[in-house]
Design a protein around this motif. Structure first.
Motif, PDB file in Angstrom:
ATOM      1  N   GLY A 101     -34.132  12.991  -7.327  1.00 14.09           N
ATOM      2  CA  GLY A 101     -35.446  12.470  -6.957  1.00 14.09           C
ATOM      3  C   GLY A 101     -36.522  13.525  -6.813  1.00 14.09           C
ATOM      4  O   GLY A 101     -37.693  13.196  -6.646  1.00 14.09           O
ATOM      5  N   ASP A 102     -36.133  14.784  -6.872  1.00 12.92           N
ATOM      6  CA  ASP A 102     -37.123  15.854  -6.770  1.00 12.92           C
ATOM      7  C   ASP A 102     -36.574  17.101  -7.455  1.00 12.92           C
ATOM      8  O   ASP A 102     -35.391  17.185  -7.779  1.00 12.92           O
ATOM      9  CB  ASP A 102     -37.481  16.143  -5.302  1.00 12.92           C
ATOM     10  CG  ASP A 102     -36.273  16.547  -4.476  1.00 12.92           C
ATOM     11  OD1 ASP A 102     -35.732  17.648  -4.707  1.00 12.92           O
ATOM     12  OD2 ASP A 102     -35.873  15.756  -3.597  1.00 12.92           O
ATOM     13  N   GLN A 103     -37.437  18.063  -7.680  1.00 15.48           N
ATOM     14  CA  GLN A 103     -37.092  19.270  -8.432  1.00 15.48           C
ATOM     15  C   GLN A 103     -35.968  20.068  -7.771  1.00 15.48           C
ATOM     16  O   GLN A 103     -35.043  20.515  -8.435  1.00 15.48           O
ATOM     17  CB  GLN A 103     -38.333  20.156  -8.609  1.00 15.48           C
ATOM     18  CG  GLN A 103     -38.130  21.300  -9.573  1.00 15.48           C
ATOM     19  CD  GLN A 103     -37.969  20.838 -11.013  1.00 15.48           C
ATOM     20  OE1 GLN A 103     -38.613  19.882 -11.439  1.00 15.48           O
ATOM     21  NE2 GLN A 103     -37.109  21.494 -11.764  1.00 15.48           N
ATOM     22  N   ASP A 104     -36.051  20.244  -6.450  1.00 14.49           N
ATOM     23  CA  ASP A 104     -35.033  21.032  -5.755  1.00 14.49           C
ATOM     24  C   ASP A 104     -33.652  20.385  -5.860  1.00 14.49           C
ATOM     25  O   ASP A 104     -32.655  21.082  -6.090  1.00 14.49           O
ATOM     26  CB  ASP A 104     -35.401  21.224  -4.278  1.00 14.49           C
ATOM     27  CG  ASP A 104     -36.576  22.180  -4.088  1.00 14.49           C
ATOM     28  OD1 ASP A 104     -36.860  22.972  -5.013  1.00 14.49           O
ATOM     29  OD2 ASP A 104     -37.203  22.121  -3.014  1.00 14.49           O
ATOM     30  N   SER A 105     -33.590  19.069  -5.712  1.00 16.20           N
ATOM     31  CA  SER A 105     -32.306  18.363  -5.834  1.00 16.20           C
ATOM     32  C   SER A 105     -31.754  18.495  -7.243  1.00 16.20           C
ATOM     33  O   SER A 105     -30.560  18.716  -7.436  1.00 16.20           O
ATOM     34  CB  SER A 105     -32.466  16.883  -5.481  1.00 16.20           C
ATOM     35  OG  SER A 105     -32.878  16.735  -4.159  1.00 16.20           O
ATOM     36  N   TYR A 106     -32.631  18.351  -8.239  1.00 14.42           N
ATOM     37  CA  TYR A 106     -32.208  18.493  -9.632  1.00 14.42           C
ATOM     38  C   TYR A 106     -31.658  19.895  -9.891  1.00 14.42           C
ATOM     39  O   TYR A 106     -30.572  20.054 -10.459  1.00 14.42           O
ATOM     40  CB  TYR A 106     -33.371  18.189 -10.583  1.00 14.42           C
ATOM     41  CG  TYR A 106     -33.138  18.709 -11.976  1.00 14.42           C
ATOM     42  CD1 TYR A 106     -32.207  18.098 -12.815  1.00 14.42           C
ATOM     43  CD2 TYR A 106     -33.804  19.835 -12.441  1.00 14.42           C
ATOM     44  CE1 TYR A 106     -31.963  18.602 -14.089  1.00 14.42           C
ATOM     45  CE2 TYR A 106     -33.577  20.332 -13.702  1.00 14.42           C
ATOM     46  CZ  TYR A 106     -32.653  19.717 -14.533  1.00 14.42           C
ATOM     47  OH  TYR A 106     -32.404  20.221 -15.786  1.00 14.42           O
ATOM     48  N   LYS A 122     -30.933  15.571 -18.450  1.00 13.33           N
ATOM     49  CA  LYS A 122     -31.477  16.921 -18.307  1.00 13.33           C
ATOM     50  C   LYS A 122     -30.421  17.970 -17.948  1.00 13.33           C
ATOM     51  O   LYS A 122     -30.697  18.944 -17.254  1.00 13.33           O
ATOM     52  CB  LYS A 122     -32.625  16.932 -17.292  1.00 13.33           C
ATOM     53  CG  LYS A 122     -33.769  16.003 -17.650  1.00 13.33           C
ATOM     54  CD  LYS A 122     -34.738  15.868 -16.486  1.00 13.33           C
ATOM     55  CE  LYS A 122     -35.655  14.700 -16.653  1.00 13.33           C
ATOM     56  NZ  LYS A 122     -34.987  13.406 -16.470  1.00 13.33           N
ATOM     57  N   CYS A 123     -29.210  17.772 -18.423  1.00  5.92           N
ATOM     58  CA  CYS A 123     -28.121  18.749 -18.241  1.00  5.92           C
ATOM     59  C   CYS A 123     -28.152  19.677 -19.447  1.00  5.92           C
ATOM     60  O   CYS A 123     -27.232  19.695 -20.266  1.00  5.92           O
ATOM     61  CB  CYS A 123     -26.778  18.029 -18.129  1.00  5.92           C
ATOM     62  SG  CYS A 123     -26.683  16.834 -16.790  1.00  5.92           S
TER      63      CYS A 123
END
Length: 185
Positions: free
Chosen positions: A59-64, A116-117
């Protein structure tokens, strides 16, 4: 039997239905490897099978980015592990291989782009790619895969990730049938 708890499906087929196995059926849960196998399967499940979903639904850049790092740390570990052994646990296919294959078969076709892996493709990791092709070419693995259906499911169902519903043409499925060379291990 009705269940959606996938780790128990194969477990139960092996342990509860053993009397109905073919005489030459593989031993997917060898007693002497079970403890190590459980550890490997836990890492595969947590970091790879679920890892691709943590990336795709972050849900956000840091989590991704955290999910991405965890996923590729595990894939690097598997790449190293498979450098000198044909299968995850050694010379024979086990439950650990079955559990990893399901994600590897979808990696380049779906997870690399859609989730996005994308540090690299499976096909760019020589040991994992050879291993995945080895399994794919084993009866009961590749003959259960329909890449068009897999791609259609992910790219059409996940409207929040792919609002256009466009399904990619690639990658080239014939590459799964190329020699893998892993029988030398």
């Amino acid at each position: 039997i009705v269940t959606n708890d996938f780790p128990w499906i194969t477990h139960d087929f092996f342990f509860e239905w053993r009397d109905h196995h073919k005489p030459d059926a593989p031993n997917l849960w060898p007693d002497d490897l079970r403890e190590e196998m459980e550890e490997v399967m836990q890492r595969v499940f947590t970091e790879v099978n679920n890892g691709v979903y943590r990336c795709g639904f972050a849900g956000d850049q840091d989590s991704y980015e955290a999910a991405y790092d965890r996923l590729f740390d595990a894939l690097d570990w598997l790449e190293s592990r498979l450098a000198d052994r044909r299968y995850l646990m050694g010379d024979s296919i086990t439950e650990a291989d079955i559990r990893l294959f399901t994600t590897l078969a979808r990696f380049d076709a779906v997870y690399h782009g859609h989730f996005k892996c994308n540090r690299n493709k499976l096909s760019e990791m020589p040991h994992l790619w050879g291993y995945a092709r080895d399994l794919f070419q084993t009866p009961g693995f590749g003959d259960t895969i329909a890449f068009d259906q897999i791609k259609a499911h992910y790219y059409v169902v996940h409207k929040d990730i792919n609002p256009t519903g466009i399904v990619p043409k690639g990658p080239d499925e014939t590459l799964w049938h190329t020699p893998h060379g892993r029988e030398r291990l």
